[in-house]
Design a protein around this motif. Structure first.
Motif, PDB file in Angstrom:
ATOM      1  N   GLU A   1      36.545  14.349   1.848  1.00 13.02           N
ATOM      2  CA  GLU A   1      35.700  14.564   3.020  1.00 13.02           C
ATOM      3  C   GLU A   1      35.628  13.269   3.815  1.00 13.02           C
ATOM      4  OE1 GLU A   1      34.025  17.145   4.335  1.00 13.02           O
ATOM      5  OE2 GLU A   1      34.776  18.598   2.868  1.00 13.02           O
ATOM      6  N   ARG A   2      35.877  13.367   5.120  1.00 16.25           N
ATOM      7  CA  ARG A   2      35.796  12.203   6.002  1.00 16.25           C
ATOM      8  C   ARG A   2      34.945  12.545   7.214  1.00 16.25           C
ATOM      9  NH1 ARG A   2      40.096   8.298   5.643  1.00 16.25           N
ATOM     10  NH2 ARG A   2      39.277   7.425   7.587  1.00 16.25           N
TER      11      ARG A   2
ATOM     12  N   LYS B   1      37.460  17.990   6.181  1.00 19.24           N
ATOM     13  CA  LYS B   1      38.447  17.787   5.132  1.00 19.24           C
ATOM     14  C   LYS B   1      39.628  17.000   5.700  1.00 19.24           C
ATOM     15  CE  LYS B   1      37.674  22.090   2.531  1.00 19.24           C
ATOM     16  NZ  LYS B   1      38.320  23.373   2.107  1.00 19.24           N
TER      17      LYS B   1
ATOM     18  N   ASP C   1      44.231  22.824   1.824  1.00 18.65           N
ATOM     19  CA  ASP C   1      43.830  22.737   0.419  1.00 18.65           C
ATOM     20  C   ASP C   1      45.025  22.576  -0.508  1.00 18.65           C
ATOM     21  OD1 ASP C   1      41.141  22.927   0.999  1.00 18.65           O
ATOM     22  OD2 ASP C   1      41.048  25.097   0.704  1.00 18.65           O
TER      23      ASP C   1
ATOM     24  N   LEU D   1      42.817  14.938  -1.252  1.00 22.26           N
ATOM     25  CA  LEU D   1      42.025  15.682  -0.277  1.00 22.26           C
ATOM     26  C   LEU D   1      40.574  15.250  -0.418  1.00 22.26           C
ATOM     27  CD1 LEU D   1      41.903  17.980   1.841  1.00 22.26           C
ATOM     28  CD2 LEU D   1      41.488  19.558  -0.062  1.00 22.26           C
TER      29      LEU D   1
ATOM     30  N   ALA E   1      44.221  16.664   8.779  1.00 19.18           N
ATOM     31  CA  ALA E   1      42.762  16.697   8.777  1.00 19.18           C
ATOM     32  C   ALA E   1      42.310  17.822   9.694  1.00 19.18           C
ATOM     33  CB  ALA E   1      42.197  15.358   9.268  1.00 19.18           C
ATOM     34  N   GLU E   2      41.031  18.159   9.613  1.00 18.98           N
ATOM     35  CA  GLU E   2      40.529  19.254  10.448  1.00 18.98           C
ATOM     36  C   GLU E   2      40.348  18.836  11.909  1.00 18.98           C
ATOM     37  OE1 GLU E   2      38.110  22.249   7.655  1.00 18.98           O
ATOM     38  OE2 GLU E   2      37.181  20.255   7.801  1.00 18.98           O
TER      39      GLU E   2
END
Length: 305
Positions: free
Chosen positions: A20-21, A2, A283, A18, A101-102
């Motif tokens: 997905e990468r 995310k 989120d 937000l 980002a994660e």
């Protein structure tokens, strides 16, 4: 993974989404950090580096955020000084995808160890505010004990650190802001407060150093307050005003592992307090970074609780 991305410069933070990468790879001399917490500076939306690479080519959709606290997840070829599983914090490159980002890829030299007794949320609040204050006071402002410092925006995330460091090093600190910021400014250690909306700035008299985060008319008026040999330090771009018999310096903060260590040590032993306002999850980051009310401290995104 995310990540928050931006694609429309005109939309600013309101254009954040937000998505997905792909997770970033660990290139030579890089570290991939599993992001636990991320800091964000609203002015990033006006920085050219958010939108184009070093050659001027469009790099959107780009991931903003350049302050990180997390755990090393992977190490690239040739990378030294860090190890997988290590707690780190630091300042990432302006022209690369950032920390909302994660995972984020960052040059190892831009990271410092994060002590186990410093929370990730606190760690993510320190790189820009702490390094800006440190470099502005000591490298560019050449602060000495006994000098007087006028700190604009003293209740803000940068100004509050400037105030605390200047007091620690023996300066007399005058903080400025709105009327509602008076008590917070004094709580962070300022000895005087100037309400920029109702008080006469010129009543401050002469000072040795001005730390400016505002610019414009306030900067111009502040230049006239600087004593002979003093310095006007600005973080809002080239100075339009210059002291009659002093220096004017504008600078862009740079990563420095040693200085990050100095800042972390001060957090550990209680000499320095952070100025964190809202804390949100990834989120909920878009809403948190588009507040309906004035920010009261730095917004931190807890990416991985």
């Amino acid at each position: 993974m995310k990540a928050i991305v931006v694609t429309d410069q005109a939309a600013g933070t309101a254009g954040m989404t937000l998505v997905e990468r792909p997770e970033p790879p660990a290139a030579i001399n890089d570290v991939v950090v599993q992001v636990r917490a991320s800091g964000f500076v609203p002015t990033e939306m006006a920085w050219p580096s958010t939108w184009v690479d070093r050659t001027g080519r469009d790099r959107t959709p780009s991931i903003p955020g350049h302050e990180v606290a997390g755990v090393v997840a992977a190490v690239g070829y040739g990378t030294t000084g860090v190890s997988v599983g290590q707690r780190v914090f630091g300042l990432t490159d302006w022209h690369r995808d950032g920390t909302l980002a994660e995972y984020v890829a960052v040059e190892a030299r831009n990271l410092a160890p994060l002590p186990g007794d410093v929370d990730f949320t606190v760690g993510a609040s320190l790189p820009i505010s702490g390094l800006t204050a440190w470099q502005g006071l000591f490298e560019h402002g050449r602060l000495q004990a006994g000098q007087s410092v006028l700190v604009h925006g003293a209740a803000g995330s940068v100004g509050s650190v400037v105030t605390q460091l200047a007091r620690e090093f023996g300066a007399y600190v005058i903080g400025t802001g709105r009327a509602a910021d008076r008590q917070k400014t004094l709580d962070f250690g300022a000895q005087e407060f100037v309400d920029l909306e109702n008080d006469a700035l010129e009543d401050v008299g002469g000072v040795d150093l001005v730390f400016d985060v505002i610019g414009g008319d306030i900067q111009t008026r502040s230049a006239g307050l600087i004593r002979a040999g003093g310095t006007l330090v600005s973080v809002v771009g080239p100075t339009e005003a210059r002291p009659t018999d002093g220096l004017a310096v504008d600078f862009v903060v740079e990563s420095d592992r040693g200085q990050l260590g100095e800042i972390a040590q001060r957090i550990r032993d209680g000499r320095l307090r952070t100025n964190i306002g809202d804390i949100a999850t990834l989120d909920n980051a878009v809403a948190a970074l588009n507040p309906t009310e004035r920010r009261k401290g730095k917004t931190i995104i807890n990416v991985r609780p």
